[in-house]
Each structure stands twice: as structure tokens, then as C-alpha cells.
Design a protein around this motif. Sequence first.
Motif: not given
Length: 396
Positions: A248-250, A322-327, A353-358, A363-370
Motif C-alpha cells: 500500500v499504496p499501488p 495482482l496490481d493496483a486494487i482500487p478502493r 496472492l501478492v498484491a498492491s492496493a489503495e 479498509r478497502l470497502y468501508e461504505r455502502g450497503e454491501n
Amino acid sequence: MTPPPDAMSAAAGPYPLALAEGPLPALRARIAAGAIAADPAQELAAEKLQDLWRRTRGYDPKVEPPDTGGFLGRFFRRKAVDEAASEAPLGLYLVGEVGRGKSMLMDLFFASAEVPRKQRLHFHQFMQQAHRRIHAWRKEHGDTADPIPPLADSIVAEAALLCFDEFQVHDIADAMILGRLFEALFARGVVVVATSNTEPDNLFKGKPGRDAFLPFIAMIKKRIEVLVLDAARDYRRERIRGMPTWHVPPDGRAERALDTAFAELTGDTPAAPTRLTLLGRAVEVPQAARGVARFEFNDICGKPLGPADYLAVATHFHTVVLDAIPRLGPENFDKARRFITLIDALYEHRVKLVASAEDYPDRLYERGENAAMFERTASRLVEMQSQEYLALAHLT
């Protein structure tokens, strides 16, 4: 089908003189130099490969193209094929768990083999090319023409020695042509060396139509010696254990870290695009080498892929970079839903899994009904970074 020349130079490394004497001296030179640790199982496999290296020195079966001049032409063609088959040395099928050094040993053999025509490639890549050639043949000659003999002729014209990495059969389309294709290749004197995580008796196990696949297994066991490589250490898993797997970050630093991880996990083997085909669909993999796949997030979650596609990725590759996972959130929920499905498939098959992410998983999916639905995925992503998970064997 020929791999990049870098594959041979990488195998040669700093020991070209030992390599010129065969795979066993090359292995011992690396052990003496401290580049790798001694392993009795690897030594035994290298001895088997050294024997095959001796038997294939200068091996060059001459099988002329089909003669169209009637019965005599076909008779002499059949005679030439029979002679090539009878003179061919048995190949070798190295089977063992992931990370036991199978690919390294085969690379030493391939780089040292004194065979005028030889190729080393991933088995899935070989089958993709075979399907493309069959399609092209039928397009030119019609569906009633038999494409297998000319396909075998074209392959043997390029290689009398075929070295396959990660020999595995998942696709019914592959299973349907393998028997006749390999029968034709063996008849033309082709020698096969392969690495696999699966013993021949377990290939295509539990799949529809396996009964028709059994003669192929019997043929493999007749034409290729099977050696179980029961090495004491899992060198591939040792490489990833202790490696940072979530960046973090990507940014540029993260991209360089993923470049380094991909190179280490593939042994600096040159990567190439590949395609996984299933039931008429295709999953494009931008970079792949030695069981490691690399994607940009949008390459795998921004396209209309489903559970079967992600299952194919999870069974074909032991590691995904996996490169650049967004919010993630309601505004990109389709991508988020695919990402959830992807992680489920990777987790269930113990893919690393080796990844870069926002941000970090929770904390990737913090808001919304899902957001609540993502909690299980976040938990799995955290577990997938643990040393306990990284020590698990890949499930195909």
C-alpha cells in the motif's frame, strides 16, 4: 513454440562448463558454489536426467514428410515412422509437490541437451498452440480431414525433444486430442521430459469422459519413465514465506516490489501472455511463467468473468500477482463482486496472492450497503498473508 533464448542462458547461469557436461555436473556445481542446498531426491532425479542426456546426445530422428505417391509412399513412410519409434529413448516424467525443484532440474537438462531440435514450454501453452494449428488445418482442408498426422509432422520438424513444464490436464478439449497426438509424436521418435504435480494415474481424475482418457495414461507410462521427486524442502514456498505480499499504496515502489516478487517466484523465467480456455470461453492472462500469473486489477475484475473463469485461474496457477486494487464501493460494485468471487476461488485452492492496493483489506470497502458482505473477503485477504497460509500446498 520455441521459448525465449533467455530461458537457456538463465539455466546456464555462471556454470557453463559444468552445464556442458550434463545436468548432474551442473547441479553439483551449483551445490558446491552454495547457490542451492544438496537434496538427495534432486540428486537422484539429476542422475536419471544425466542418463537421458547421454542417450539423447546428437539424437535426430529423420522422419520424412508424408509421401502422396500412392501405396509405396505410404508403406515407406510407415516404415520410417516405426523405425523412429523403436529407436527413441524413453523420456522422463518428474512428479512431485510444488516447489521441489522439478522445473530447475528440467531447465538444467534442457539447456545441456545436445539435441539439434528441442523445445521447452509450459504444457498449457503447447496445447493452446496445438488447438490453433488444428483449427487452421481444418479451415484450409475441411472438417473431414484428419489434422493429427500433419500436426505431429509439424511438431517433430521443430523438436525431437519436448520438455513440458507443469504437465496437467483440466480441459476436455485437451483430453480429447491428447491420445492420438502423443501416439503420433511417439511414433515419430519424439522424446518427452515433463514436470507435474500429478502422477499419470491421477491425470484428468474425476472428470467426465475419463474412461476414454485411460489409454493415453497407459501410453505415457509405457513411453516415459515416471519418477516421484520426494524432495525434503518446498523451495518455492520458502521463497514466498517472509516475502511481503500486500503493498500500500499501488505506487512505483509497490510496482517494483511486485516486479521483484514475480521474478523471484518464477526464477527469472521470461513471462509470456497465455489464455485459459473453457467451454468456448477464454480468460486472458497478460503475464504467466512457472505457475505464476500476473494481472492488473481491471484485467481480471473489470471484465465480465464469472466463477468458472476464476476457478480456472485458481487451478492453473499456484500464485497470482495482482496490481493496483482500487478502493471498492457501490460505484464499482460489479468489479467488487468479481473481486470477491476471485478471492473465494484463490482462497479455496490455497493460491498465494501478492498484491498492491489503495488500502489494507479491512479498509478497502468501508461504505455502502454491501460493505458488510466484504467482511469475509477482507478476513480471507488477511489470512492469505499469514505464514500458516503461505505454507499450505496449492490445491488443483
